[in-house]
Design a protein around this motif. Structure first.
Motif, PDB file in Angstrom:
ATOM      1  N   GLU A 198      -6.368   5.888 -15.638  1.00 20.13           N
ATOM      2  CA  GLU A 198      -5.912   5.076 -16.520  1.00 20.13           C
ATOM      3  C   GLU A 198      -4.087   5.308 -16.632  1.00 20.13           C
ATOM      4  O   GLU A 198      -3.446   4.844 -17.235  1.00 20.13           O
ATOM      5  N   SER A 199      -3.636   6.190 -15.908  1.00 18.98           N
ATOM      6  CA  SER A 199      -2.296   6.585 -15.555  1.00 18.98           C
ATOM      7  C   SER A 199      -1.740   5.225 -15.000  1.00 18.98           C
ATOM      8  O   SER A 199      -0.425   5.317 -15.014  1.00 18.98           O
ATOM      9  N   PHE A 200      -2.539   4.107 -14.546  1.00 19.79           N
ATOM     10  CA  PHE A 200      -1.777   3.343 -13.939  1.00 19.79           C
ATOM     11  C   PHE A 200      -0.947   2.325 -14.981  1.00 19.79           C
ATOM     12  O   PHE A 200      -0.227   1.683 -14.788  1.00 19.79           O
ATOM     13  N   LYS A 201      -1.061   2.645 -16.473  1.00 17.86           N
ATOM     14  CA  LYS A 201      -0.105   2.164 -17.086  1.00 17.86           C
ATOM     15  C   LYS A 201       1.140   2.524 -17.146  1.00 17.86           C
ATOM     16  O   LYS A 201       2.058   1.720 -17.424  1.00 17.86           O
ATOM     17  N   ARG A 202       1.606   3.378 -16.540  1.00 12.92           N
ATOM     18  CA  ARG A 202       2.859   3.946 -16.255  1.00 12.92           C
ATOM     19  C   ARG A 202       3.380   3.457 -14.912  1.00 12.92           C
ATOM     20  O   ARG A 202       4.555   3.748 -14.429  1.00 12.92           O
ATOM     21  N   VAL A 203       2.594   2.736 -14.113  1.00 11.60           N
ATOM     22  CA  VAL A 203       3.059   2.542 -12.836  1.00 11.60           C
ATOM     23  C   VAL A 203       3.568   0.883 -12.801  1.00 11.60           C
ATOM     24  O   VAL A 203       2.811   0.030 -13.407  1.00 11.60           O
ATOM     25  N   ASP A 204       4.721   0.721 -12.089  1.00 11.45           N
ATOM     26  CA  ASP A 204       5.443  -0.435 -11.823  1.00 11.45           C
ATOM     27  C   ASP A 204       5.234  -1.178 -10.460  1.00 11.45           C
ATOM     28  O   ASP A 204       5.283  -2.412 -10.358  1.00 11.45           O
ATOM     29  N   ARG A 205       4.995  -0.387  -9.430  1.00 13.25           N
ATOM     30  CA  ARG A 205       4.603  -0.695  -8.333  1.00 13.25           C
ATOM     31  C   ARG A 205       3.699   0.029  -7.580  1.00 13.25           C
ATOM     32  O   ARG A 205       3.643   1.363  -7.826  1.00 13.25           O
ATOM     33  N   LEU A 206       2.727  -0.550  -6.750  1.00 10.55           N
ATOM     34  CA  LEU A 206       1.674   0.173  -6.058  1.00 10.55           C
ATOM     35  C   LEU A 206       1.984  -0.156  -4.488  1.00 10.55           C
ATOM     36  O   LEU A 206       2.100  -1.379  -4.146  1.00 10.55           O
ATOM     37  N   VAL A 207       1.987   0.779  -3.620  1.00  9.44           N
ATOM     38  CA  VAL A 207       1.905   0.561  -2.163  1.00  9.44           C
ATOM     39  C   VAL A 207       0.704   1.200  -1.547  1.00  9.44           C
ATOM     40  O   VAL A 207       0.420   2.155  -1.723  1.00  9.44           O
ATOM     41  N   ILE A 208       0.085   0.518  -0.812  1.00  8.97           N
ATOM     42  CA  ILE A 208      -0.938   0.706  -0.156  1.00  8.97           C
ATOM     43  C   ILE A 208      -0.491   0.958   1.450  1.00  8.97           C
ATOM     44  O   ILE A 208       0.024   0.073   2.049  1.00  8.97           O
ATOM     45  N   VAL A 209      -0.590   2.207   1.629  1.00  8.53           N
ATOM     46  CA  VAL A 209      -0.150   2.520   3.024  1.00  8.53           C
ATOM     47  C   VAL A 209      -1.360   2.576   4.045  1.00  8.53           C
ATOM     48  O   VAL A 209      -2.365   3.113   3.901  1.00  8.53           O
ATOM     49  N   SER A 210      -0.947   1.674   4.945  1.00 12.22           N
ATOM     50  CA  SER A 210      -1.960   1.336   6.255  1.00 12.22           C
ATOM     51  C   SER A 210      -2.014   2.267   7.215  1.00 12.22           C
ATOM     52  O   SER A 210      -0.921   1.993   8.054  1.00 12.22           O
ATOM     53  N   LYS A 211      -2.855   2.903   7.515  1.00 15.07           N
ATOM     54  CA  LYS A 211      -2.952   3.986   8.437  1.00 15.07           C
ATOM     55  C   LYS A 211      -3.864   3.379   9.430  1.00 15.07           C
ATOM     56  O   LYS A 211      -4.803   4.194  10.051  1.00 15.07           O
ATOM     57  N   ASN A 212      -3.820   2.184   9.989  1.00 19.54           N
ATOM     58  CA  ASN A 212      -4.376   1.705  10.869  1.00 19.54           C
ATOM     59  C   ASN A 212      -3.630   0.782  11.566  1.00 19.54           C
ATOM     60  O   ASN A 212      -2.972  -0.097  11.017  1.00 19.54           O
ATOM     61  N   ILE A 213      -3.893   0.508  12.890  1.00 18.69           N
ATOM     62  CA  ILE A 213      -3.408  -0.568  13.735  1.00 18.69           C
ATOM     63  C   ILE A 213      -3.612  -2.043  13.266  1.00 18.69           C
ATOM     64  O   ILE A 213      -2.747  -2.907  13.199  1.00 18.69           O
ATOM     65  N   ASN A 214      -4.765  -2.213  12.651  1.00 18.33           N
ATOM     66  CA  ASN A 214      -5.121  -3.332  12.165  1.00 18.33           C
ATOM     67  C   ASN A 214      -5.125  -3.217  10.616  1.00 18.33           C
ATOM     68  O   ASN A 214      -5.555  -2.187  10.228  1.00 18.33           O
ATOM     69  N   HIS A 215      -4.424  -4.135  10.042  1.00 18.44           N
ATOM     70  CA  HIS A 215      -3.981  -3.936   8.555  1.00 18.44           C
ATOM     71  C   HIS A 215      -4.918  -4.691   7.506  1.00 18.44           C
ATOM     72  O   HIS A 215      -4.361  -4.846   6.542  1.00 18.44           O
ATOM     73  N   GLU A 216      -5.928  -5.316   8.114  1.00 14.13           N
ATOM     74  CA  GLU A 216      -6.432  -6.129   7.235  1.00 14.13           C
ATOM     75  C   GLU A 216      -7.133  -5.380   6.165  1.00 14.13           C
ATOM     76  O   GLU A 216      -7.101  -6.119   4.913  1.00 14.13           O
ATOM     77  N   ARG A 217      -7.531  -4.641   6.320  1.00 14.44           N
ATOM     78  CA  ARG A 217      -8.232  -3.425   5.273  1.00 14.44           C
ATOM     79  C   ARG A 217      -7.083  -3.152   4.144  1.00 14.44           C
ATOM     80  O   ARG A 217      -7.521  -3.234   2.913  1.00 14.44           O
ATOM     81  N   ALA A 218      -5.884  -2.895   4.548  1.00 18.84           N
ATOM     82  CA  ALA A 218      -4.936  -2.394   3.592  1.00 18.84           C
ATOM     83  C   ALA A 218      -4.634  -3.658   2.712  1.00 18.84           C
ATOM     84  O   ALA A 218      -4.336  -3.528   1.557  1.00 18.84           O
ATOM     85  N   GLU A 219      -4.665  -4.913   3.379  1.00 21.09           N
ATOM     86  CA  GLU A 219      -4.248  -6.151   2.877  1.00 21.09           C
ATOM     87  C   GLU A 219      -5.252  -6.352   1.841  1.00 21.09           C
ATOM     88  O   GLU A 219      -4.935  -6.989   0.635  1.00 21.09           O
ATOM     89  N   LYS A 220      -6.489  -6.298   2.039  1.00 19.73           N
ATOM     90  CA  LYS A 220      -7.497  -6.575   1.270  1.00 19.73           C
ATOM     91  C   LYS A 220      -7.515  -5.500   0.000  1.00 19.73           C
ATOM     92  O   LYS A 220      -7.596  -6.030  -1.325  1.00 19.73           O
ATOM     93  N   ILE A 221      -7.294  -4.318   0.284  1.00 16.67           N
ATOM     94  CA  ILE A 221      -7.252  -3.366  -1.000  1.00 16.67           C
ATOM     95  C   ILE A 221      -6.111  -3.825  -1.700  1.00 16.67           C
ATOM     96  O   ILE A 221      -6.218  -3.681  -3.028  1.00 16.67           O
ATOM     97  N   ALA A 222      -4.902  -4.210  -1.135  1.00 11.95           N
ATOM     98  CA  ALA A 222      -3.895  -4.405  -2.112  1.00 11.95           C
ATOM     99  C   ALA A 222      -3.993  -5.664  -2.903  1.00 11.95           C
ATOM    100  O   ALA A 222      -3.499  -5.491  -4.085  1.00 11.95           O
ATOM    101  N   ARG A 223      -4.627  -6.531  -2.293  1.00 18.60           N
ATOM    102  CA  ARG A 223      -5.003  -7.853  -3.409  1.00 18.60           C
ATOM    103  C   ARG A 223      -6.021  -7.247  -4.405  1.00 18.60           C
ATOM    104  O   ARG A 223      -5.713  -7.905  -5.537  1.00 18.60           O
ATOM    105  N   ILE A 224      -6.996  -6.656  -4.112  1.00 21.60           N
ATOM    106  CA  ILE A 224      -8.043  -6.230  -5.162  1.00 21.60           C
ATOM    107  C   ILE A 224      -7.377  -5.084  -6.183  1.00 21.60           C
ATOM    108  O   ILE A 224      -7.422  -5.594  -7.444  1.00 21.60           O
TER     109      ILE A 224
END
Length: 337
Positions: A198-224
């Motif tokens: 619920e605290s997402f209502k206070r959030v202005d920007r979200l950053v998904i930190v990709s800890k993998n050489i393949n960044h497809e998972r992070a990019e998909k999570i960011a879209r969702i």
């Protein structure tokens, strides 16, 4: 396995169960009550956040430790400094031996006044890798006011500040790990969540930190996540750069037999980043571990650790310690605009 390690394992196991988990789950009720009441008092205006004469950016997260926040703070700081802003990073100084009841000037932007043991590994690393004023204190309102008065600071970066609501901020940025996410999605102490979603209502920007050489998972999570919470969401790519000797700067060649050593929140990805080497042993300590020479004196292979750990090992009388340098890539201009 000590109790802290057992609890961390529970936090990131979506199938968690057992007596210990049940006890932690019950304790989470009281954590939720306290956290929710505090947030409600701020949301309704019963508690007031202090506003200072500077633009305040908070960089934090919803979960405990190991998200990859410190390099992102550094990238934001470098960008703002290049734009001519006078920047101060204000941190609680967790893990350092200085009293956080005081205002501790770790760096004035040119000179660093304390070592990692006193300052805390993250504030020290930020002091060494940025040109910002770096201050630690439990009272981050007074720390921000001090930075403005003494150094003419125009921008405050509140390091790990999402839950610190006493200081008004102009932008709230939170980070999430692409691999670990929100773990078992339980609140502390049963899970890694510091607050409910619920605290997402206070959030202005979200950053998904990709800890993998393949960044497809992070990019998909960011879209969702961006669509789910209607928040501007970016991906921060974290990749291995090189492994260097912390005293000489010598680059360690691939394939060498090594001992991998860490004392960070979530070490698994660090070990994966070393897959070009022959890891004969891993030595994992608790987050913010205070190293002694006894921890490493019987290791005869090259020791490879994180840069966060390396700042606490550099003064030891060993010449076989190396650090993994990471490349952090994020579009800071897009993040801040």
């Amino acid at each position: 396995m000590n109790i802290k390690t057992k609890i961390t394992k529970i936090h990131y196991d979506k199938q968690s169960k057992g007596i210990l988990f049940d006890i932690l789950k019950f304790a989470s009720i009281f954590y939720w009550m306290g956290s929710s009441l505090r947030n409600m008092l701020y949301d309704k205006g019963f508690l007031k956040a202090h506003k200072v004469d500077a633009y305040v950016i908070s960089v934090g997260n919803l979960t405990t430790g190991g998200v990859g926040k410190t390099p992102v703070v550094a990238e934001i700081t470098k960008y703002l400094t290049e734009k001519g802003k006078k920047v101060a990073i204000v941190s609680r100084g967790y893990g350092g031996r200085l009293s956080n009841k005081k205002i501790n000037l770790i760096s004035d932007g040119e000179k660093t006044y304390y070592n990692a043991s006193l300052a805390g590994d993250e504030p020290f690393w930020l002091a060494q890798n940025t040109n910002a004023v770096v201050i630690t204190s439990k009272n981050r309102v007074k720390a921000a006011q001090y930075a403005i008065k003494e150094f003419g600071v125009t921008t405050i970066i509140l390091d790990d500040g999402f839950q610190y609501r006493k200081l008004h901020r102009d932008m709230n940025i939170i980070l999430s790990d692409s691999e670990k996410g929100f773990g078992n999605e339980n609140l502390l102490p049963a899970g890694p969540l510091r607050e409910t979603p619920e605290s997402f209502k206070r959030v202005d920007r979200l950053v998904i930190v990709s800890k993998n050489i393949n960044h497809e998972r992070a990019e998909k999570i960011a879209r969702i996540m961006g669509k789910k919470y209607n928040i501007k969401t970016l991906v921060c790519k974290t990749e291995p750069d090189c492994v260097y000797n912390i005293k000489t700067g010598e680059i360690l060649k691939d394939g060498v037999k090594i001992t991998a050593l860490s004392g960070i929140g979530q070490p698994e990805q660090f070990y994966k980043f070393l897959n070009n080497f022959d890891i004969v042993e891993t030595k994992t300590f608790d987050d913010h571990h205070k190293y002694t020479e006894d921890d490493i004196k019987n290791i005869h292979t090259p020791i490879v650790t994180t840069e966060k750990d390396a700042v606490k090992l550099v003064d030891f009388n060993f010449d076989n310690i190396y650090a993994l340098k990471l490349k952090t890539s994020i579009n800071v201009e897009d993040l801040l605009n």
